[in-house]
Motif scaffolding. Structure first.
Motif, PDB file in Angstrom:
ATOM      1  N   ALA A 107       0.818  -1.214   0.000  1.00  0.00           N
ATOM      2  CA  ALA A 107       0.000   0.000   0.000  1.00  0.00           C
ATOM      3  C   ALA A 107       0.855   1.269   0.000  1.00  0.00           C
ATOM      4  O   ALA A 107       0.469   2.287  -0.574  1.00  0.00           O
ATOM      5  CB  ALA A 107      -0.931  -0.004   1.217  1.00  0.00           C
ATOM      6  N   ALA A 108       2.030   1.214   0.648  1.00  0.00           N
ATOM      7  CA  ALA A 108       2.886   2.396   0.713  1.00  0.00           C
ATOM      8  C   ALA A 108       3.519   2.705  -0.633  1.00  0.00           C
ATOM      9  O   ALA A 108       3.764   3.881  -0.962  1.00  0.00           O
ATOM     10  CB  ALA A 108       3.973   2.191   1.766  1.00  0.00           C
ATOM     11  N   ARG A 138       0.091   3.539  12.259  1.00  0.00           N
ATOM     12  CA  ARG A 138       0.703   4.268  11.137  1.00  0.00           C
ATOM     13  C   ARG A 138      -0.342   4.782  10.152  1.00  0.00           C
ATOM     14  O   ARG A 138      -0.050   5.584   9.296  1.00  0.00           O
ATOM     15  CB  ARG A 138       1.674   3.337  10.400  1.00  0.00           C
ATOM     16  N   ASN A 139      -1.549   4.267  10.251  1.00  0.00           N
ATOM     17  CA  ASN A 139      -2.641   4.629   9.351  1.00  0.00           C
ATOM     18  C   ASN A 139      -2.312   4.272   7.907  1.00  0.00           C
ATOM     19  O   ASN A 139      -2.506   5.058   6.983  1.00  0.00           O
ATOM     20  CB  ASN A 139      -2.988   6.119   9.458  1.00  0.00           C
ATOM     21  N   VAL A 140      -1.814   3.051   7.734  1.00  0.00           N
ATOM     22  CA  VAL A 140      -1.561   2.534   6.392  1.00  0.00           C
ATOM     23  C   VAL A 140      -2.890   2.372   5.678  1.00  0.00           C
ATOM     24  O   VAL A 140      -3.882   1.946   6.273  1.00  0.00           O
ATOM     25  CB  VAL A 140      -0.822   1.187   6.465  1.00  0.00           C
ATOM     26  N   ASN A 141      -2.943   2.690   4.401  1.00  0.00           N
ATOM     27  CA  ASN A 141      -4.204   2.663   3.658  1.00  0.00           C
ATOM     28  C   ASN A 141      -4.564   1.230   3.254  1.00  0.00           C
ATOM     29  O   ASN A 141      -4.498   0.833   2.098  1.00  0.00           O
ATOM     30  CB  ASN A 141      -4.106   3.550   2.418  1.00  0.00           C
ATOM     31  N   ASP A 215     -14.694   3.244   1.767  1.00  0.00           N
ATOM     32  CA  ASP A 215     -14.763   4.690   1.539  1.00  0.00           C
ATOM     33  C   ASP A 215     -13.780   5.469   2.405  1.00  0.00           C
ATOM     34  O   ASP A 215     -13.506   6.640   2.140  1.00  0.00           O
ATOM     35  CB  ASP A 215     -16.175   5.206   1.815  1.00  0.00           C
ATOM     36  N   HIS A 216     -13.262   4.832   3.448  1.00  0.00           N
ATOM     37  CA  HIS A 216     -12.364   5.519   4.380  1.00  0.00           C
ATOM     38  C   HIS A 216     -10.942   5.511   3.855  1.00  0.00           C
ATOM     39  O   HIS A 216     -10.409   4.473   3.466  1.00  0.00           O
ATOM     40  CB  HIS A 216     -12.408   4.842   5.752  1.00  0.00           C
ATOM     41  N   ARG A 217     -10.293   6.667   3.857  1.00  0.00           N
ATOM     42  CA  ARG A 217      -8.904   6.767   3.441  1.00  0.00           C
ATOM     43  C   ARG A 217      -8.008   6.539   4.656  1.00  0.00           C
ATOM     44  O   ARG A 217      -8.073   7.273   5.642  1.00  0.00           O
ATOM     45  CB  ARG A 217      -8.631   8.160   2.849  1.00  0.00           C
ATOM     46  N   GLY A 218      -7.192   5.512   4.603  1.00  0.00           N
ATOM     47  CA  GLY A 218      -6.350   5.148   5.728  1.00  0.00           C
ATOM     48  C   GLY A 218      -6.708   3.768   6.234  1.00  0.00           C
ATOM     49  O   GLY A 218      -7.476   3.025   5.610  1.00  0.00           O
ATOM     50  N   ARG A 326      -7.386  11.323   9.013  1.00  0.00           N
ATOM     51  CA  ARG A 326      -6.043  11.859   9.194  1.00  0.00           C
ATOM     52  C   ARG A 326      -5.188  11.350   8.043  1.00  0.00           C
ATOM     53  O   ARG A 326      -5.554  10.375   7.380  1.00  0.00           O
ATOM     54  CB  ARG A 326      -5.456  11.464  10.546  1.00  0.00           C
ATOM     55  N   PRO A 327      -4.053  12.009   7.755  1.00  0.00           N
ATOM     56  CA  PRO A 327      -3.256  11.602   6.597  1.00  0.00           C
ATOM     57  C   PRO A 327      -2.827  10.144   6.689  1.00  0.00           C
ATOM     58  O   PRO A 327      -2.439   9.663   7.750  1.00  0.00           O
ATOM     59  CB  PRO A 327      -2.041  12.541   6.659  1.00  0.00           C
ATOM     60  N   SER A 328      -2.906   9.439   5.560  1.00  0.00           N
ATOM     61  CA  SER A 328      -2.488   8.043   5.537  1.00  0.00           C
ATOM     62  C   SER A 328      -0.971   7.963   5.375  1.00  0.00           C
ATOM     63  O   SER A 328      -0.307   8.926   4.983  1.00  0.00           O
ATOM     64  CB  SER A 328      -3.171   7.296   4.391  1.00  0.00           C
TER      65      SER A 328
END
Length: 362
Positions: A107-108, A138-141, A215-218, A326-328
């Motif tokens: 994902a990264a 880490r909020n990986v997407n 639908d959620h980013r992260g 929050r930012p991914s």
């Protein structure tokens, strides 16, 4: 390489590609549930809740509106982790507990992909515990679906990290001494931005939760109560039996008053020391009763919800507990790399590997 040779290579590759991996661009036609069914025979025990989850998942995937080549499903080890075989997309049946780590790398580096992790209570919460919590913080997407049947099914019925205390199994003949994990509490404690729970037998609810996670980013974490008819049958019977489910299930809807009971006669209000308590709506001050809010930045409310009915399912919420933006991780990484390029220019990999402390011998 010429365009002709590239075309020939592509034709050769297509000729040797298994039928189950043939890719259909969304632009050419609208995908259906059938397009996401592989040619592999689905093999779980008769009556396993995994069948219901797979069917809901395959039916939901066309709604994503993405090509199958942009969908990746990664699993660890366990009954649930067979699922990538049965979905016609890219996927990987990885090693025990490491699916979140593998999914993190993918994902990264490929933010264009929709990456899903399929895991179980044993796979994710035992040997895979650290990988799970760090992917969430880490909020990986990635979207993590944890099938929780409160038992080790693939290895034939040992107690798992979510088995209740006192559980008698092949590995605990006198009863488990362990205090079980609460998967949602763990995820919220790891600062997961999206946390939800659903049940294998409620297809409509399961599908709605999958859509919300997509639908959620992260990082999105979804616990799915899943029945194991062989080694832990009816573990969630109080929540699925018609005679008891209405009194015990709390269906959460964002922006709506929290109500449950056969006639919606009960609600929730704050208790002492941050806990929540169930009360009769008729005798309560309306202002004290909770309205569900998934977007609260402070995780305290979502955590308190996750503690309800933990041991006996007396009051068990299902739905989306928390959905905070929050930012991914991939977004932060891309911004950091872009900033480094702007300040220092393109890097020299050979020079980096050599470093200032290398020398030649001879």
């Amino acid at each position: 390489m010429s365009d002709t040779s590239m075309a020939n290579d592509g034709a050769d590759a297509a000729a040797h590609r298994p039928a189950s991996l043939t890719l259909v661009p969304v632009a050419d036609e609208k995908l259906t549930t059938k397009d996401f069914k592989s040619d592999q025979e689905v093999r779980w025990c008769p009556g396993c809740g995994d069948y219901a989850i797979l069917a809901a998942f395959q039916s939901f995937l066309p709604e994503l509106g993405i090509p199958r080549e942009n969908l990746v499903i990664i699993s660890g080890i366990g009954c649930s982790s067979r699922l990538p075989y049965y979905v016609d997309s890219y996927g990987m049946h990885s090693i025990h507990g490491r699916a979140p780590a593998i999914a993190t790398g993918l994902a990264a580096t490929r933010p264009d992909l929709s990456v899903w992790v399929i895991t179980g209570d044993g796979d994710a919460l035992s040997i895979g515990g650290n990988h799970l919590i760090h992917a969430l913080r880490r909020n990986v997407n990635i979207k993590i679906l944890l099938f929780n049947n409160r038992i080790y099914g693939l290895t034939k019925g040992q107690y798992s990290p979510t088995s209740e205390q006192g559980k008698v199994t092949k590995s605990t003949p006198f009863g488990s001494l362990d205090t079980p994990f609460n998967p949602l509490s763990l995820a919220i404690g790891a600062e997961a931005g999206f946390v939800a729970r659903t049940i294998d037998s409620d297809r409509r609810h399961l599908t709605s939760v999958l859509q919300a996670a997509a639908d959620h980013r992260g990082a999105a974490f979804v616990e799915i109560y899943q029945n194991c008819p062989i080694f832990n049958d009816d573990a969630f019977a109080p929540l699925t039996a018609p005679a008891t489910r209405d009194e015990r299930l709390i269906r959460l809807e964002d922006g709506q008053p929290v109500r449950f009971g056969a006639n919606q006669e009960q609600g929730l209000r704050p208790g002492r020391y941050g806990s929540l308590e169930a009360v009769a709506v008729a005798g309560a001050d309306e202002r004290s009763l909770l309205v569900h809010d998934t977007g609260l930045a402070d995780p305290g409310y979502a955590f308190a919800l996750s503690r309800l009915g933990d041991a006996d399912f007396s009051h068990t919420p299902i739905g989306v507990f928390r959905k905070v933006a929050r930012p991914s991780y991939d977004e932060l990484m891309a911004a950091q790399l872009e900033d480094a390029r702007a300040r220092q220019g393109e890097g020299d990999l050979a020079a980096l590997l050599a470093g200032p402390d290398t020398w030649q011998v001879g």
